[in-house]
Design a protein around this motif. Sequence first.
Motif, mmCIF file in Angstrom:
data_model
loop_
_atom_site.group_PDB
_atom_site.id
_atom_site.type_symbol
_atom_site.label_atom_id
_atom_site.label_comp_id
_atom_site.label_asym_id
_atom_site.label_seq_id
_atom_site.Cartn_x
_atom_site.Cartn_y
_atom_site.Cartn_z
ATOM 1 N N SER A 29 -72.663 -66.845 -60.269
ATOM 2 C CA SER A 29 -71.255 -66.575 -59.972
ATOM 3 C C SER A 29 -70.442 -67.857 -59.873
ATOM 4 O O SER A 29 -69.253 -67.876 -60.238
ATOM 5 N N ASP A 30 -71.045 -68.945 -59.410
ATOM 6 C CA ASP A 30 -70.342 -70.225 -59.350
ATOM 7 C C ASP A 30 -69.967 -70.703 -60.748
ATOM 8 O O ASP A 30 -68.876 -71.246 -60.961
ATOM 9 N N ASN A 77 -72.610 -78.556 -54.498
ATOM 10 C CA ASN A 77 -73.629 -77.560 -54.175
ATOM 11 C C ASN A 77 -74.753 -77.640 -55.202
ATOM 12 O O ASN A 77 -74.624 -77.112 -56.307
ATOM 13 N N PHE A 136 -76.055 -74.257 -56.994
ATOM 14 C CA PHE A 136 -75.001 -73.391 -57.514
ATOM 15 C C PHE A 136 -75.597 -72.202 -58.272
ATOM 16 O O PHE A 136 -76.675 -72.296 -58.864
ATOM 17 N N SER A 137 -74.851 -71.097 -58.239
ATOM 18 C CA SER A 137 -75.373 -69.821 -58.741
ATOM 19 C C SER A 137 -74.666 -69.371 -60.002
ATOM 20 O O SER A 137 -73.723 -70.005 -60.492
ATOM 21 N N ASN A 188 -67.076 -68.607 -62.095
ATOM 22 C CA ASN A 188 -65.814 -69.029 -61.471
ATOM 23 C C ASN A 188 -65.323 -70.340 -62.067
ATOM 24 O O ASN A 188 -64.112 -70.542 -62.242
ATOM 25 N N LEU A 189 -66.256 -71.233 -62.383
ATOM 26 C CA LEU A 189 -65.889 -72.500 -63.023
ATOM 27 C C LEU A 189 -65.221 -72.254 -64.367
ATOM 28 O O LEU A 189 -64.224 -72.898 -64.707
ATOM 29 N N LEU A 211 -70.181 -78.823 -60.590
ATOM 30 C CA LEU A 211 -70.700 -78.020 -59.483
ATOM 31 C C LEU A 211 -71.752 -78.714 -58.617
ATOM 32 O O LEU A 211 -71.795 -78.512 -57.397
ATOM 33 N N ASP A 221 -81.282 -69.189 -62.401
ATOM 34 C CA ASP A 221 -80.889 -68.779 -61.058
ATOM 35 C C ASP A 221 -82.095 -68.181 -60.339
ATOM 36 O O ASP A 221 -82.674 -67.190 -60.807
#
Length: 258
Positions: free
Chosen positions: A224-225, A218, A221-222, A228-229, A214, A112
């Motif tokens: 946090s993404d 995007n 993607f980060s 969430n996945l 993802l 990241d």
Amino acid sequence: MITVDNSANVIAFIQARVSSSRLPGKVLMPILAKPMLQHQIERVQLSRMIDKLVVVTSTEPSDDQLIKLLKKINVEFYRGSIDNVLDRFYQAACYFQAKHIVRLTGDCPVIDAKVIDDAINFHLKGGFDYTSNTLEPTFPDGLDVEVLQFSTLENAWKNAKLQSELEHVTSYIYKHPELFSLGNFKCDKDLSGFRWTVDEMDDFKKIFEIYKALYPQNQNFSLSDILNLFKKNPEIRLLNKDIRRNEGYQKSIEKDNI
């Protein structure tokens, strides 16, 4: 090689080679039509704090195919010792006249850029000799960042002797806190139980599933993404649940003892 830019103060060096012992050729394995390492490079290039990006690889013929990729995507590189990675990094840092070195490894394709930049800021503001988010792991394995001053790297290069210290570039530094000021960059919450690096095929399968879910929506993607996945698809998180952290370093320590 491309001409050195003398204004570059923070240089990121990605350590990569084709002849990985546990998963040979992993850096060139395709994820959605791109080699894994290319995905990582593109994510590192999103950093706002890095002045230059260089891939440090070996002079072994097996890494010629890696060089072909780097030339194709116009990424600078340095070739050095296959086994003495500390020397490889030091010679590269000398060649590119780095003041601060960001060390990354080529098995972290979901690195990241914000984590990288936050670590660099922490390092520079704290005036540390060496900064890492792995001294006390709180980030997922695979978001590892190390930042060090050139003088710190040079000190390690001159004094490191053990095989583990030559193979694992910064181990001499963090083993000697009496010699160096160490910056421990930590996450707001402990996410160290997550494994997002690639050492085994199960690791790669997990990363592939993350990208498949993802990347099309995007590309940047980060952290946090990904979290969430996993909430929506917990089975992806479990794909590499049986692999231990830092197995490669532990094997080097065993060689030291022998």
